[in-house]
Design a protein around this motif. Structure first.
Motif, PDB file in Angstrom:
ATOM      1  N   ASP A  58       1.973   5.304   0.729  1.00 14.01           N
ATOM      2  CA  ASP A  58       0.686   4.757   0.288  1.00 14.01           C
ATOM      3  C   ASP A  58       0.170   3.736   1.289  1.00 14.01           C
ATOM      4  OD1 ASP A  58       0.683   6.212  -2.147  1.00 14.01           O
ATOM      5  OD2 ASP A  58       1.812   4.615  -3.168  1.00 14.01           O
ATOM      6  N   LEU A  59       1.062   2.867   1.753  1.00 15.80           N
ATOM      7  CA  LEU A  59       0.657   1.859   2.728  1.00 15.80           C
ATOM      8  C   LEU A  59       0.191   2.509   4.029  1.00 15.80           C
ATOM      9  CD1 LEU A  59       3.431  -0.868   2.261  1.00 15.80           C
ATOM     10  CD2 LEU A  59       1.118  -0.835   1.303  1.00 15.80           C
ATOM     11  N   HIS A  70       5.529   1.181  -7.853  1.00 15.85           N
ATOM     12  CA  HIS A  70       4.675   2.365  -7.829  1.00 15.85           C
ATOM     13  C   HIS A  70       3.834   2.483  -6.558  1.00 15.85           C
ATOM     14  CE1 HIS A  70       5.733   2.257 -12.121  1.00 15.85           C
ATOM     15  NE2 HIS A  70       5.715   3.565 -11.973  1.00 15.85           N
ATOM     16  N   ILE A  71       4.053   1.597  -5.631  1.00 19.05           N
ATOM     17  CA  ILE A  71       3.403   1.700  -4.321  1.00 19.05           C
ATOM     18  C   ILE A  71       4.481   2.085  -3.321  1.00 19.05           C
ATOM     19  CG2 ILE A  71       2.165   0.505  -2.481  1.00 19.05           C
ATOM     20  CD1 ILE A  71       0.983  -1.331  -4.638  1.00 19.05           C
ATOM     21  N   THR A  72       4.267   3.187  -2.638  1.00 15.90           N
ATOM     22  CA  THR A  72       5.251   3.663  -1.663  1.00 15.90           C
ATOM     23  C   THR A  72       4.840   3.276  -0.247  1.00 15.90           C
ATOM     24  OG1 THR A  72       4.189   5.793  -1.267  1.00 15.90           O
ATOM     25  CG2 THR A  72       5.771   5.675  -3.119  1.00 15.90           C
ATOM     26  N   VAL A 123       3.665  -2.825 -10.290  1.00 16.92           N
ATOM     27  CA  VAL A 123       2.941  -2.738  -9.016  1.00 16.92           C
ATOM     28  C   VAL A 123       3.887  -2.370  -7.879  1.00 16.92           C
ATOM     29  CG1 VAL A 123       1.653  -4.053  -7.282  1.00 16.92           C
ATOM     30  CG2 VAL A 123       1.075  -4.285  -9.698  1.00 16.92           C
ATOM     31  N   ILE A 124       4.938  -3.146  -7.697  1.00 17.20           N
ATOM     32  CA  ILE A 124       5.773  -2.945  -6.509  1.00 17.20           C
ATOM     33  C   ILE A 124       6.620  -1.677  -6.573  1.00 17.20           C
ATOM     34  CG2 ILE A 124       5.772  -5.395  -5.913  1.00 17.20           C
ATOM     35  CD1 ILE A 124       8.640  -5.601  -6.939  1.00 17.20           C
ATOM     36  N   TRP A 163      -3.304   3.838   3.380  1.00 17.44           N
ATOM     37  CA  TRP A 163      -4.276   2.735   3.320  1.00 17.44           C
ATOM     38  C   TRP A 163      -4.563   2.174   4.702  1.00 17.44           C
ATOM     39  CZ3 TRP A 163      -1.563  -0.183  -1.270  1.00 17.44           C
ATOM     40  CH2 TRP A 163      -1.701   0.579  -2.432  1.00 17.44           C
ATOM     41  N   THR A 221       9.826   2.482  -1.902  1.00 12.83           N
ATOM     42  CA  THR A 221       8.794   1.732  -2.612  1.00 12.83           C
ATOM     43  C   THR A 221       8.754   0.312  -2.053  1.00 12.83           C
ATOM     44  OG1 THR A 221      10.236   0.890  -4.364  1.00 12.83           O
ATOM     45  CG2 THR A 221       9.145   3.045  -4.749  1.00 12.83           C
ATOM     46  N   VAL A 222       7.634  -0.337  -2.266  1.00 17.38           N
ATOM     47  CA  VAL A 222       7.514  -1.739  -1.875  1.00 17.38           C
ATOM     48  C   VAL A 222       8.601  -2.543  -2.582  1.00 17.38           C
ATOM     49  CG1 VAL A 222       6.027  -3.783  -2.062  1.00 17.38           C
ATOM     50  CG2 VAL A 222       5.056  -1.593  -1.326  1.00 17.38           C
ATOM     51  N   LYS A 236       7.502   8.464   1.571  1.00 18.02           N
ATOM     52  CA  LYS A 236       7.274   8.611   0.125  1.00 18.02           C
ATOM     53  C   LYS A 236       8.471   8.135  -0.688  1.00 18.02           C
ATOM     54  CE  LYS A 236       6.357  13.005   0.574  1.00 18.02           C
ATOM     55  NZ  LYS A 236       5.988  14.396   0.474  1.00 18.02           N
TER      56      LYS A 236
END
Length: 145
Positions: free
Chosen positions: A131-132, A126-128, A123-124, A135, A75-76, A72
């Motif tokens: 998250d990946l 706010h994606i952790t 985008v990058i 998904w 981030t990306v 978490k």
């Protein structure tokens, strides 16, 4: 802006470590095999991640690599900026370089670049990594979000 293989592979490497986080260090050769990436190239990338303290190495026969934080907390954007540098689409909107453009105040296209830069960062950043992981597990049918 185009993300190179270094950035894409760093993200896949970090995702692989997060997915296989069982408190047991993961070997580069295992990741390379699962990801279909050269272990020599992954060694170069893991060195950058290790120096930035994104991962830590464990030496010895049971050695390998572990994440230093919870998925978490990555981030990306953090991973891509570490391996790629700035993610700005053009220099004139990049914080340190923005003052170098003589036309910035009169250039209406700068608005396009500023909006594009803001969208990319939104985008990058706010994606952790978590998250990946989620998904990927959904895609594998392991659970639903």
């Amino acid at each position: 802006m185009k993300v190179s293989t270094k950035g894409r592979y760093a993200l896949r490497l970090m995702l692989d470590l997060a997915l296989n986080d069982s408190e047991r260090p993961v070997r580069i050769k295992e990741i390379a095999k699962r990801q279909g990436i050269s272990d020599k190239y992954l060694e170069q990338i893991i060195s950058v991640l290790n120096k930035a303290n994104f991962v830590r190495s464990v030496r010895g026969p049971q050695g390998g690599y572990l994440l230093t934080r919870n998925p978490k907390e990555y981030t990306v954007g953090m991973i891509l900026r570490l391996t790629e540098g700035s993610m700005c689409p053009v220099d004139c909107v990049d914080g340190d370089c923005a003052g170098n453009c003589e036309r910035l105040d009169d250039c209406v296209t700068a608005v396009v670049w500023q909006k594009l830069n803001a969208a990319i960062n939104d985008v990058i950043d706010h994606i952790t990594l978590a998250d990946l992981v989620d998904w990927q597990l959904v895609r594998n049918g392991d659970y639903s979000i």
